[in-house]
Design an enzyme around this catalytic site. Structure first.
Site, mmCIF file in Angstrom:
data_model
loop_
_atom_site.group_PDB
_atom_site.id
_atom_site.type_symbol
_atom_site.label_atom_id
_atom_site.label_comp_id
_atom_site.label_asym_id
_atom_site.label_seq_id
_atom_site.Cartn_x
_atom_site.Cartn_y
_atom_site.Cartn_z
ATOM 1 C CG HIS A 104 -2.718 2.593 -2.006
ATOM 2 N ND1 HIS A 104 -2.736 2.492 -0.640
ATOM 3 C CD2 HIS A 104 -3.849 1.982 -2.430
ATOM 4 C CE1 HIS A 104 -3.842 1.858 -0.259
ATOM 5 N NE2 HIS A 104 -4.533 1.527 -1.336
ATOM 6 C CB CYS A 145 3.882 17.195 -19.470
ATOM 7 S SG CYS A 145 4.057 15.515 -20.108
ATOM 8 C CD GLN A 203 -2.566 -1.251 2.624
ATOM 9 O OE1 GLN A 203 -3.652 -0.692 2.795
ATOM 10 N NE2 GLN A 203 -1.962 -1.931 3.585
#
Ligand code: APR
Length: 241
Positions: free
Chosen positions: A112, A139, A94
């Site tokens: 996650h 980006c 997780q």
């Protein structure tokens, strides 16, 4: 004790606690100091992207500065020992840090996501990312600004790799949960599924979790102590673990 063939390990924030990375629901945990609804949802990001970037920039630099602890390296040893005799370890975490990888684990499933990756909402490119992310960060793939986000799963978003996790869990001959409170689904439901399938279950945690009654075996204490002890114990009982 029969030789294990397919071990499923679920880890949570507790395995990285002794590496200096915060847990969420312990006394003084991250969600006792910050409101997840203001920082860890897509709506929060749309409302105040700079605040969300600031929160995750701090956590990302903490991950970069951290080191794996003895629990992470023990799991990597367990994976190697199993591989040497043709068996497997499915490591589902997780956690969004890379401490399992840096400890030598070869196959890590981040349900996650990973804080050391960034994703562009304009072109969907995902790339390794160690520096701060800002609204103005362009980006690298498409040049768009205002579109970069951490490649992690926020509350209200679908966790990743659920089909692979489900298949690995159903095929397992042992389910081990390490350093997780059992508070967040779907991960919190995995131990109940394992029990329903007749798979032996083991909890290695600082203290009993919300799911403690579901575990056949449990060892409590700091992960850096309990996990290596458990791995060595399994290795002694089964040759190459
Ligand atoms: N060794 C072992 N276990 C520990 C240690 C330690 N040194 N320190 C804390 N723990 C245990 C706590 O007792 C607790 O049961 O680790 C668990 C941490 O629980 P949480 O803080 O709830 O973390 P986690 O279970 O990973 O949370 C699940 O919630 O906010 C989301 O996405 C986030 O992945 C996270 C998910």
């Amino acid at each position: 004790m029969t030789a294990l063939q397919r071990v499923f390990v679920l880890t949570g924030a507790g395995i990285s606690a002794e590496s200096g990375l915060g847990t969420f629901r312990d006394r003084g945990g991250i969600w006792s100091r910050f409101d997840p609804m203001q920082l860890a949802t897509p709506e929060a990001f749309a409302r105040d992207p700079e605040l969300v970037h600031e929160f995750y920039n701090l956590r990302r630099s903490g991950v970069v500065a951290a080191s794996p602890n003895a629990a992470h390296t023990a799991l990597a040893r367990l994976e190697n020992g199993l591989h040497e005799r043709g068996a497997t370890l499915f490591l589902c975490t997780q956690n969004v840090d890379d401490l399992h990888e840096r400890a030598g684990s070869r196959a890590v499933t981040h349900m996650h996501g990973e804080i050391l990756k960034a994703r562009c909402l304009a072109c969907d490119a995902v790339m390794p990312w160690q520096d701060d992310l800002l609204v103005a960060t362009p980006c690298p793939a498409c040049g768009e600004t205002g579109s970069m986000r951490p490649d992690i799963v926020w509350f209200g978003e679908m966790p990743k790799h659920l089909d692979a996790i489900d298949a690995a869990l159903r095929a397992a001959d042992l389910f081990v949960a390490i350093g997780t409170s059992g508070a967040v689904y779907p991960a919190a439901g995995y131990v109940a599924l394992a029990r329903a399938l007749g798979i032996p279950t083991c909890e290695l945690n600082l203290e009993p979790s919300d799911n403690t009654t579901h575990f056949d075996e449990a060892h409590y204490g700091p992960a850096s102590v309990v996990v290596p002890q458990w791995v060595e114990g399994r290795s002694r009982n089964q040759g190459a673990s």
